[in-house]
Design an enzyme around this catalytic site. Structure first.
Site, PDB file in Angstrom:
ATOM      1  N   CYS A 182       0.844  -1.194   0.000  1.00 17.08           N
ATOM      2  CA  CYS A 182       0.000   0.000   0.000  1.00 17.08           C
ATOM      3  C   CYS A 182       0.879   1.243   0.000  1.00 17.08           C
ATOM      4  CB  CYS A 182      -0.959  -0.019   1.172  1.00 17.08           C
ATOM      5  SG  CYS A 182      -0.106  -0.103   2.717  1.00 17.08           S
TER       6      CYS A 182
HETATM    7  C1  UN1 Z   1       1.097  -2.361   3.580  1.00 11.74           C
HETATM    8  O1  UN1 Z   1       1.470  -2.495   2.419  1.00 11.74           O
HETATM    9  O2  UN1 Z   1      -0.111  -2.568   3.896  1.00 11.74           O
HETATM   10  O3  UN1 Z   1       6.107   0.631   4.987  1.00 11.74           O
HETATM   11  C2  UN1 Z   1       1.984  -2.048   4.729  1.00 11.74           C
HETATM   12  C3  UN1 Z   1       6.010  -0.451   4.417  1.00 11.74           C
HETATM   13  C4  UN1 Z   1       5.761  -1.672   5.269  1.00 11.74           C
HETATM   14  C5  UN1 Z   1       4.293  -1.842   5.550  1.00 11.74           C
HETATM   15  C6  UN1 Z   1       3.399  -1.767   4.357  1.00 11.74           C
HETATM   16  N1  UN1 Z   1       6.490  -1.566   6.492  1.00 11.74           N
HETATM   17  O4  UN1 Z   1       6.105  -0.583   3.216  1.00 11.74           O
END
Ligand code: UN1
Length: 516
Positions: A287
């Site tokens: 995300c």
């Molecule tokens: C996600 O993709 O839901 O900062 C979380 C990051 C990871 C967490 C992503 N520590 O990319």
């Protein structure tokens, strides 16, 4: 490697049969059958929620330092099994092994942080407006929490919910992604091994439809007091609406369209390295993945040329090898991503790619690591010439594509950074503190990186977004405590008489006197 067979839901520590049974295959090697998954029905979700609610009083009565001790044990059990759990993540969702190790480390870090929170979980003593009266605040568990998570971080993100929720005295019904049930099963067994009583965490493996129905029934029955959800903005809206009808505040961590701005004074090699990892790490399925590179026109040609070379040279393939990225998490993710490739328009210029879509014998990639025909591998692609009107700018694409837009003035960069309405993560590459701080002030994202990738947040900094990326809730660190507890206030009057608040307070002088 041991093959796992029967996967599914666990209620009160017992495996329960589900409805439909589906086969689970490794996305990096579709010949590798991991197991059979019993998919639960809404009824199982409801039963799990009732069982979790029944266990809540007992767990909340366990002293917080004791609950913290169990979280400490959980962290040590996960650490002792770090490699095995990481291998399972790689096998089940195709995340490159080095990244999978990092993901498991995030679970350990989360346990380390919250284990000692069991010896804090502070409330306050507050002065009263009256004599012989004392005010206090206490953190109370919210109650029973449904946690619904995605499969791209199948153990780290669940731990962001489960670990603080348990520490604070809540019980949990966890619905992991149905395409990541093996790591979920392993994590729940670690939780049980840490001495956390069966019943405190209930595991329900179900598809979206049954989950939605089960969630509604469980809310209706009054079993749930909080819902945590990490996933798409569309599903997040539905969950928020459902929660709203039951006066439950959800914790939502939704999509992103994370901008990475390259200023004229940026170290371009560093920016390219950051864009490569942000955009293509985890095959763009975070995300926090780079959603749009926004590059100043004076450095655009050089940036694009170096970025293209970096993407062309990147190792893609077998996730057990040192690759930049492996396969898509599942067929559903591959299909979803390929739809976005249809949004590449005649005014766009693609680069970095030797083909579009699935990497196959007929659509090969030079230097592919391993046998592409075995798994769900997609070509990486840079799409240049993207504007604010394009679908590729406005939507989260969740795959190995990086749209590139160009800007002239700083305001234009900010407009592009915010214009899609997401607000999760963001990055700026610059050596000018003014640009860095202006960007921090004006970008709508909940997280800002300076000269660093859009992804890779640390496990004890607030994590979360605004706009289409969430409802303002923050996870990780002390900030998550506000999601898993509610403040209770208390006043204790030891004056021996009724003192009325706002009324029996010391009188002000009636005559005003403005002398200093
Ligand atoms: C996600 O993709 O839901 O900062 C979380 C990051 C990871 C967490 C992503 N520590 O990319």
């Amino acid at each position: 490697m041991a093959t796992l067979h029967e996967l599914g839901s666990r209620i009160n520590g017992e495996t329960v049969d589900g409805g439909e049974v589906v086969e689970l295959r490794s996305p990096g090697d579709l010949d590798d059958v991991i197991g059979r998954v019993n998919l639960a029905t809404a009824d199982t979700f409801l039963k799990a929620a009732a069982a979790a609610a029944a266990a809540q009083d007992g767990w909340a009565a366990t002293p917080a330092p004791v609950r913290g001790g169990a979280i400490g044990d959980l962290g040590r059990i996960v650490a002792n099994n770090k490699e095995a759990l990481a291998r399972l993540v790689t096998r089940e969702i195709g995340k490159p092994y080095a990244e999978a190790l990092g993901e498991v480390q995030e679970v350990i870090d989360t346990c380390v942080f919250f284990a000692s929170e069991g010896r804090r979980l502070y409330g306050q003593t507050v002065p009263s407006e009256m004599p012989d009266k004392q005010l206090f605040t206490f953190r109370e568990p919210v109650g029973t929490m449904a946690v619904i998570t995605a499969g791209n971080f199948p153990i780290a993100v669940p731990s962001w919910y489960l670990v603080p929720a348990l520490l604070a005295g809540n019980t949990v019904v966890w619905k992991p992604a149905e395409y990541a049930p093996a790591i979920a099963d392993a994590f729940v067994r670690c939780i049980e091994a840490a001495g956390i009583p069966a019943g405190v965490v209930q595991l329900v493996v179900a598809d979206g439809q049954e989950t939605a129905a089960g969630l509604e029934q469980a809310l209706e029955a009054g079993h749930l007091h909080k819902v945590g959800f990490t996933g798409s903005s569309a599903v997040g809206r539905d969950i928020a609406a459902l929660c709203g009808r039951h006066l439950v505040t959800p914790t939502l961590e939704l999509g992103g369209k994370n901008p990475l701005v390259v200023m004229p004074d940026a170290d371009l090699d560093l920016a390219v390295e950051g864009a490569l990892f942000s955009g293509f790490g985890t095959a763009g399925q975070r995300c926090t993945s780079l959603g749009v590179a926004i590059v100043h026109e004076s450095v655009h040609a050089t940036f694009l040329e170096r970025f293209t070379r970096a993407v062309e040279a990147a190792a893609v393939g077998d996730p057990y090898e040192p690759v930049l990225f492996g396969p898509m998490i599942s067929q559903r993710f591959a299909d979803g991503f390929e739809k976005w490739l249809g949004e590449i328009q005649p005014h766009h210029r693609t680069s970095g790619s030797q083909g579009l879509g699935r990497i196959t014998a007929d659509n090969p990639r030079d230097g592919f690591v391993g046998d592409a025909s075995k798994g769900l591998f997609e070509h990486p692609v840079i799409v240049d010439g993207v504007t604010a009107e394009d679908a590729l700018y406005r939507n989260e694409t969740f795959g190995p594509v990086v749209p590139v837009a160009t800007f002239d003035g700083f305001d234009e960069a900010i407009a592009l950074a915010n214009g899609h309405g997401y607000g999760l993560s963001s990055a700026i590459y610059t050596n000018d503190p003014t640009s860095a701080f202006r960007f921090r002030e004006q970008v709508s994202a909940g997280m800002v990186s300076v000269n660093n990738s859009t992804s890779g947040a640390e496990a004890h900094l607030p994590f979360g977004g605004n706009g289409k990326s969430g409802n303002g809730a923050r996870q990780s660190g002390i900030w998550m405590l506000d999601q898993v507890t509610r403040w209770q206030s208390m006043n204790w009057d030891f004056s021996g008489k009724l003192q009325k608040a706002q009324m029996d307070v010391a009188e002000m002088e009636a005559d005003l006197d403005f002398t200093l």
